[in-house]
Enzyme design. Sequence first.
Site, PDB file in Angstrom:
ATOM      1  N   GLU A 154    -140.022  39.892-130.295  1.00  8.85           N
ATOM      2  CA  GLU A 154    -140.668  39.963-128.983  1.00  8.85           C
ATOM      3  C   GLU A 154    -141.092  41.408-128.727  1.00  8.85           C
ATOM      4  O   GLU A 154    -142.184  41.683-128.268  1.00  8.85           O
ATOM      5  CB  GLU A 154    -139.724  39.481-127.866  1.00  8.85           C
ATOM      6  CG  GLU A 154    -140.397  39.530-126.500  1.00  8.85           C
ATOM      7  CD  GLU A 154    -139.578  38.968-125.344  1.00  8.85           C
ATOM      8  OE1 GLU A 154    -138.671  38.151-125.579  1.00  8.85           O
ATOM      9  OE2 GLU A 154    -139.848  39.353-124.196  1.00  8.85           O
ATOM     10  N   ARG A 165    -131.168  38.446-116.879  1.00 11.71           N
ATOM     11  CA  ARG A 165    -130.980  37.009-117.085  1.00 11.71           C
ATOM     12  C   ARG A 165    -129.496  36.645-117.132  1.00 11.71           C
ATOM     13  O   ARG A 165    -129.110  35.530-116.778  1.00 11.71           O
ATOM     14  CB  ARG A 165    -131.734  36.511-118.323  1.00 11.71           C
ATOM     15  CG  ARG A 165    -131.936  35.020-118.326  1.00 11.71           C
ATOM     16  CD  ARG A 165    -132.809  34.538-119.486  1.00 11.71           C
ATOM     17  NE  ARG A 165    -134.223  34.421-119.152  1.00 11.71           N
ATOM     18  CZ  ARG A 165    -134.777  33.383-118.517  1.00 11.71           C
ATOM     19  NH1 ARG A 165    -134.043  32.357-118.140  1.00 11.71           N
ATOM     20  NH2 ARG A 165    -136.065  33.358-118.269  1.00 11.71           N
ATOM     21  N   GLU A 205    -134.997  27.603-125.760  1.00 14.15           N
ATOM     22  CA  GLU A 205    -133.740  28.324-125.705  1.00 14.15           C
ATOM     23  C   GLU A 205    -132.529  27.506-125.247  1.00 14.15           C
ATOM     24  O   GLU A 205    -131.425  27.715-125.753  1.00 14.15           O
ATOM     25  CB  GLU A 205    -133.895  29.544-124.785  1.00 14.15           C
ATOM     26  CG  GLU A 205    -134.891  30.541-125.320  1.00 14.15           C
ATOM     27  CD  GLU A 205    -135.165  31.649-124.311  1.00 14.15           C
ATOM     28  OE1 GLU A 205    -135.795  31.378-123.277  1.00 14.15           O
ATOM     29  OE2 GLU A 205    -134.722  32.772-124.551  1.00 14.15           O
TER      30      GLU A 205
HETATM   31  N1  LUZ Z   1    -138.375  37.607-122.442  1.00 12.79           N
HETATM   32  C1  LUZ Z   1    -138.778  38.283-121.358  1.00 12.79           C
HETATM   33  C2  LUZ Z   1    -137.588  36.545-122.345  1.00 12.79           C
HETATM   34  O1  LUZ Z   1    -139.482  39.272-121.489  1.00 12.79           O
HETATM   35  N2  LUZ Z   1    -138.406  37.847-120.143  1.00 12.79           N
HETATM   36  C3  LUZ Z   1    -137.618  36.775-119.957  1.00 12.79           C
HETATM   37  O2  LUZ Z   1    -137.295  36.419-118.831  1.00 12.79           O
HETATM   38  C4  LUZ Z   1    -137.172  36.095-121.103  1.00 12.79           C
HETATM   39  N3  LUZ Z   1    -136.367  35.051-120.990  1.00 12.79           N
HETATM   40  C5  LUZ Z   1    -135.955  34.446-122.089  1.00 12.79           C
HETATM   41  C6  LUZ Z   1    -136.367  34.903-123.311  1.00 12.79           C
HETATM   42  N4  LUZ Z   1    -137.173  35.928-123.445  1.00 12.79           N
HETATM   43 MO1  MOS Z   2    -137.216  35.201-126.538  1.00 12.66          MO
HETATM   44  S1  MOS Z   2    -135.213  35.612-126.506  1.00 12.66           S
HETATM   45  O1  MOS Z   2    -138.168  36.160-127.428  1.00 12.66           O
HETATM   46  O2  MOS Z   2    -137.651  33.901-125.740  1.00 12.66           O
END
Ligand code: LUZ
Ligand code: MOS
Length: 749
Positions: free
Chosen positions: A226, A304, A705
Site C-alpha cells: 500500500e 483503526r 479483510e
Molecule cells: N488503508 C488506509 C487501509 O489507508 N486506510 C484505511 O482505513 C485502511 N483500512 C484498512 C486497510 N487499509
Molecule cells: Mo490494506 S491493510 O492495504 O487494505
Amino acid sequence: MHNIDSYSHLRGESIYLDDIPELSGTLYGAAFGSNVAHGKITNLDLEAAQNLPGVVRIFTYKDIPGENQIGGIVPDEPLFAEDKVDFEGMPVAFVVAESKKIAQKAVKLIKLSTEPLEIITCPRKAKEIGSLIVPPRTFKTGNTEDAFRKCKYIFEGIAETNGQEHLYIETQGAYSIPAENNSIKVYSSTQGPTAVQRHMAAVLGIPMHRIEVDVTRLGGGFGGKEDQATVWAILCALATHHLKRPVKYSLDRMEDMRMSGKRNPYTSDYKIGLDENLKILSYEVSFYQNAGATADLSPAVLERSLFHCTNAYYVPNVVATAYSCRTNLIPNTAFRGFGGPQGMFVIESAIAKAAEELGVNAWEIQRVNLLKTNDEMVYGQKVVSEAISCWDKLDEEFDPQNIHNDVAIFNASNHLFKKGISYMPICFGISFTKILMNQARALVHIYMDGSINVTTGAIEMGQGVNTKMLQVAAKTFSVNAGKIKVSSTNTYKIANTSPSAASATADLNGRAVQVACEAILTRLKTFAAKLLSENENRISIRDEVVYVKDSMTDLKWNDLIIQAYLQRINLSEHGHYATPVVNFDPSIEKGHPFAYHVFGTALTVVKLDCLRGTYEIEAVKVVHDFGTSMNTIIDKGQIEGGIVQGIGWMTMEEIVYDNNGKLRSNALSTYKVPDIYSAPKLIDIVFYKSEAENLAIFNSKAVGEPPLMYGIGTYFALRNAVKAFNPESKIGFSSPLTPEKALLGLYKK
Ligand code: LUZ
Ligand code: MOS
C-alpha cells in the site's frame, strides 16, 4: 462467474512484474541497506563497489534532484539516509549494474561506518522517553470511572500481538523506462500507483504528469504494497532519470524480508468491568503500537485499532488511548485488517480473562454483549448490526451443543490430548477511515465492434477485483462477459487513485464503473428509441438484445453500437464515485466513518498434543455476512485465505528481532507460515445473506479483510485446550501461540 484470471494463472501465463519483456539496454539495481539499527554515519565507502566491472553507477541522497522525502502521512522518511541511519536495512545507496548478480555483488562491497546511537525496540520504552510518531489519541464514550464503580467484576491485564510478514508470493519490485521529454514509465508491484507517482515526482522534482505508473496485477499485496512499494519504484526511476536507460529492481525474498515493513506489533493494557449478568459496562484500553523508525501508515493503522477496540460488542463506557511509538525497527505498515485485528485481540483477551476468573465460558460473555442495530459505537456511529443474526445462525447450522459435548467427552477420556473451542465474532467497518480517500474513478470504452474495455483505479492482487469490475459492466450493459476486457491500472488513464486497500476497492471502483456504464447506457437507449421510433422509457437491453417493454426487437448489441458510432454518439465515459454519508470529526473523535459494517462469527475446534505442545486445527465453522455476494467463488476464497492468514499470525508466524534491532526471522527457514498441513482440516462457510440496504456494490459486502480476524479464534481455542490440561497454567495473552509457548503454558510453574 469464474475468476477471469484462473485460466492464465493455471497455465503460468499471467503477467507479473518479472514477466514483462525487458528492453535491450536494461540495467539492474540492488539497494544497500544499513547494517546497524541506529547510528550516525561517519563514512560511506563506495570505492570497491564502484570499481567492480559491470557496475554503472551508485546513487545516494546526493543524486536526488528533488526532495529526499517519501513519508506518506508524516514527512519523516528519507528515501536515502543522509547523516544517520534509523533502522537496519534503511536504504543508503542504490547500485545499478549490467546484471542483477553484479549489482548484488557490488552491494556486498559497500562499507558503511557509523557511531552507535541508542537502539530502542520496545514500544513501551519508546513511549516512556517520549518517542512518539504523532500525539496520542483517545476515543471516549460514557464515563468509565463511574461505570467501574457499578461493576461487580473488574479485570485488568496486558495483551500482546506480534508483527507479521506479508509474504506476498511476488516480492516487491519495479521496472522503469525512460520516455521522451524527461518522462518516465514505471511498472510497479504496488497497491497504490498514485502514491508511487506522487512521491516519485517529488523526489525527481518533476510534475506528476511526466510519470506513468502501470500495474497489470500483483502476486499478492496484503497491505505490504500500500505504501511500501514506493521506495523500489523511485530507486529505479532515479537511476532512469540520470542514465536514460531502463532499470529494474525485483527484490529477492531475503532482501524483501530484511528491508520491508511488517504488521505493527502491539502491546496493550486493558481493564474491563462487568455486571452480575456478564454485561460489559466499562472498558479501558491503551494501545502501544510499535511503529518502527518512521510513520509510514502507522498513525492510520492505530486509528483503526481505536475504531475496532470493542470488536462486535456494545460497551456503553469506553476510554481507548493509542500511542504510536517510534522505535529502531523497519517501519511497520498496513497489513490486512490494518490495526483492527490488533485492537480486537485485546478485548477478546479481556473477555477470556474475565471468563477464566469467573469460571464461565468466554462465549457466555461474548453472546450477551453482541451489538444490536442502533447501538452506538465509541466513535459515534450507530450500527446496522448482523452480529446476533450471524451468531444465532451459527448455533442453528452447526449444533455447537453437540460439539461442546464431544469435546467434553474427549477431554475427560484423554490425558495427553486436549481439545479447545472458541467463538470469534467480528465487526469490521468498511471505508477508508480517512474520508477523502473514499473516492474512485473508472474509464469505459465501447469499441465499434461492440467489445468493451474497462479501466479502473483498482489493483488486481489476487483478490479477484477485476472479475468483479467485469461483472459490474456486464450486468449494467447486460452483455456477455466475453465482450469485456479489464485492462491494466494506469495513472494516465485513471488519476488520483486511492490505494487498493481497506477492503473497499470493489465497492469504490465498482460504483465508478457502474456510473460510467449507466451514462453510456442512457445514451444508447435514447439512440435505440430513435431508431425504433419508440419512447426511450420503454427501451431496455437484455442479453445483448434491445427490447421494447417485454418484446424482443431485431436490434442486437453489435448493430446498435456500430450504428451509434456512425451517428457520432459518444461510446466512452469516465465515471466518478465518492462514498456519500461518511464523515468524521477528529477534534471530537466522533462521526459516521464507515459506509457499513461486516459481521460474522467463527467457531473453532483445536486438538492439542499435551506432550509436545503441537496442535491441529480440526475445524473452523463460519457464518459470514456477505450481504448479497456478487461472486460466491471469489468471496469464499477470500474467507478461506483470510482465516488461514489469521491463524498464521496467531499461532506460528513469529517475527524476532534481537536487542540490536536486527531481524533474525529473515528467511523462510526461520519464519514459519501456514502450509497445507497446518491449515484447518475443515473450513465450513455458511453464506449469511443480510437483507439491509447498504452502500456496497450491488449490496455485495466487502470481503477482503474481515475474515482474517476469524483466525483470532484459533488463539483462544488453543488457550482453552492448554487450560483444559492445566487449569493453573500461567499462560499470558501473547500471540503467536507457537508450539513452544503452548508447551511452556502446559507445564511451566
Ligand atoms: N488503508 C488506509 C487501509 O489507508 N486506510 C484505511 O482505513 C485502511 N483500512 C484498512 C486497510 N487499509
Ligand atoms: Mo490494506 S491493510 O492495504 O487494505
